[in-house]
Write a protein that holds these residues in place. Sequence first.
Motif, PDB file in Angstrom:
ATOM      1  N   LYS A 167      20.582  53.503  38.038  1.00 19.99           N
ATOM      2  CA  LYS A 167      19.445  52.819  37.419  1.00 19.99           C
ATOM      3  C   LYS A 167      18.286  53.785  37.210  1.00 19.99           C
ATOM      4  CE  LYS A 167      20.603  48.463  39.620  1.00 19.99           C
ATOM      5  NZ  LYS A 167      20.329  47.690  40.805  1.00 19.99           N
ATOM      6  N   ASN A 168      18.078  54.660  38.167  1.00 19.95           N
ATOM      7  CA  ASN A 168      17.028  55.672  38.049  1.00 19.95           C
ATOM      8  C   ASN A 168      17.331  56.593  36.869  1.00 19.95           C
ATOM      9  OD1 ASN A 168      14.767  57.255  38.592  1.00 19.95           O
ATOM     10  ND2 ASN A 168      15.749  58.358  40.246  1.00 19.95           N
ATOM     11  N   TYR A 184      13.976  52.187  42.381  1.00 15.91           N
ATOM     12  CA  TYR A 184      15.401  51.962  42.661  1.00 15.91           C
ATOM     13  C   TYR A 184      15.964  53.068  43.544  1.00 15.91           C
ATOM     14  CZ  TYR A 184      15.584  48.385  39.011  1.00 15.91           C
ATOM     15  OH  TYR A 184      15.384  47.265  38.260  1.00 15.91           O
ATOM     16  N   THR A 213      16.601  54.849  33.581  1.00 12.37           N
ATOM     17  CA  THR A 213      15.174  54.768  33.252  1.00 12.37           C
ATOM     18  C   THR A 213      14.661  56.119  32.757  1.00 12.37           C
ATOM     19  OG1 THR A 213      14.394  55.248  35.506  1.00 12.37           O
ATOM     20  CG2 THR A 213      14.722  52.912  34.913  1.00 12.37           C
ATOM     21  N   ASP A 266      20.825  57.536  41.891  1.00 11.84           N
ATOM     22  CA  ASP A 266      21.000  56.128  41.542  1.00 11.84           C
ATOM     23  C   ASP A 266      21.109  56.001  40.018  1.00 11.84           C
ATOM     24  OD1 ASP A 266      19.673  53.396  40.690  1.00 11.84           O
ATOM     25  OD2 ASP A 266      20.384  53.125  42.751  1.00 11.84           O
ATOM     26  N   GLY A 309      12.260  53.706  37.934  1.00 12.04           N
ATOM     27  CA  GLY A 309      13.512  54.353  38.360  1.00 12.04           C
ATOM     28  C   GLY A 309      13.438  54.859  39.786  1.00 12.04           C
TER      29      GLY A 309
END
Length: 180
Positions: free
Chosen positions: A19-20, A119, A23, A17, A116
């Motif tokens: 978003k992970n 997500y 982060t 992911d 993270g």
Amino acid sequence: MTKLEKLLSQYAAYHLDRKNILTHFIGIPLIVFAIICLTAKAGFVVAGFPVTLALLIIVVSVIYYLSLDVIFGVVMAAIFAIAYPYALIITEMSMMHWFTFSIATFVIGWVFQFIGHFYEKKKPAFMDDIVGLAVGPLFVLAELVFLIGLRKSLEERMLAEAKRLRSEMDQKSIKVVNAD
């Protein structure tokens, strides 16, 4: 598949992911810097040269990274060479300020990590393989290199294998849930 590709793929299987991954661009550097700060306070002098636990950890880490990939190893050495003097500055603070800064940085880094993984809906890689703690910084570097358009063939091989591994993990999870 090289050892580097295998390790990055195993780590990436927990980090598909975006978003992970983003982060982790914040969390992992904070955690690594906090560890350097915490371990830079302990040391001894050899022939007039101060040797800290942080310096020993950095040397071992760089040797490990160089054994996996010379280019990544050299870049990691450069990053550590930039970070280490800042960690030494932090060690000059009072004991309370040094410790508070280091622990707060460490905790904030882990907060970003766990956000993270929220997500991602996957636990951190190190929970299945402790080597993930050493691979994490290398993964962030690799992702940055991929982001700027370099080493695309490595990225493609890593992602293909990571997706395959992730599929296997998901299938095992489904079997465990169905068995209950």
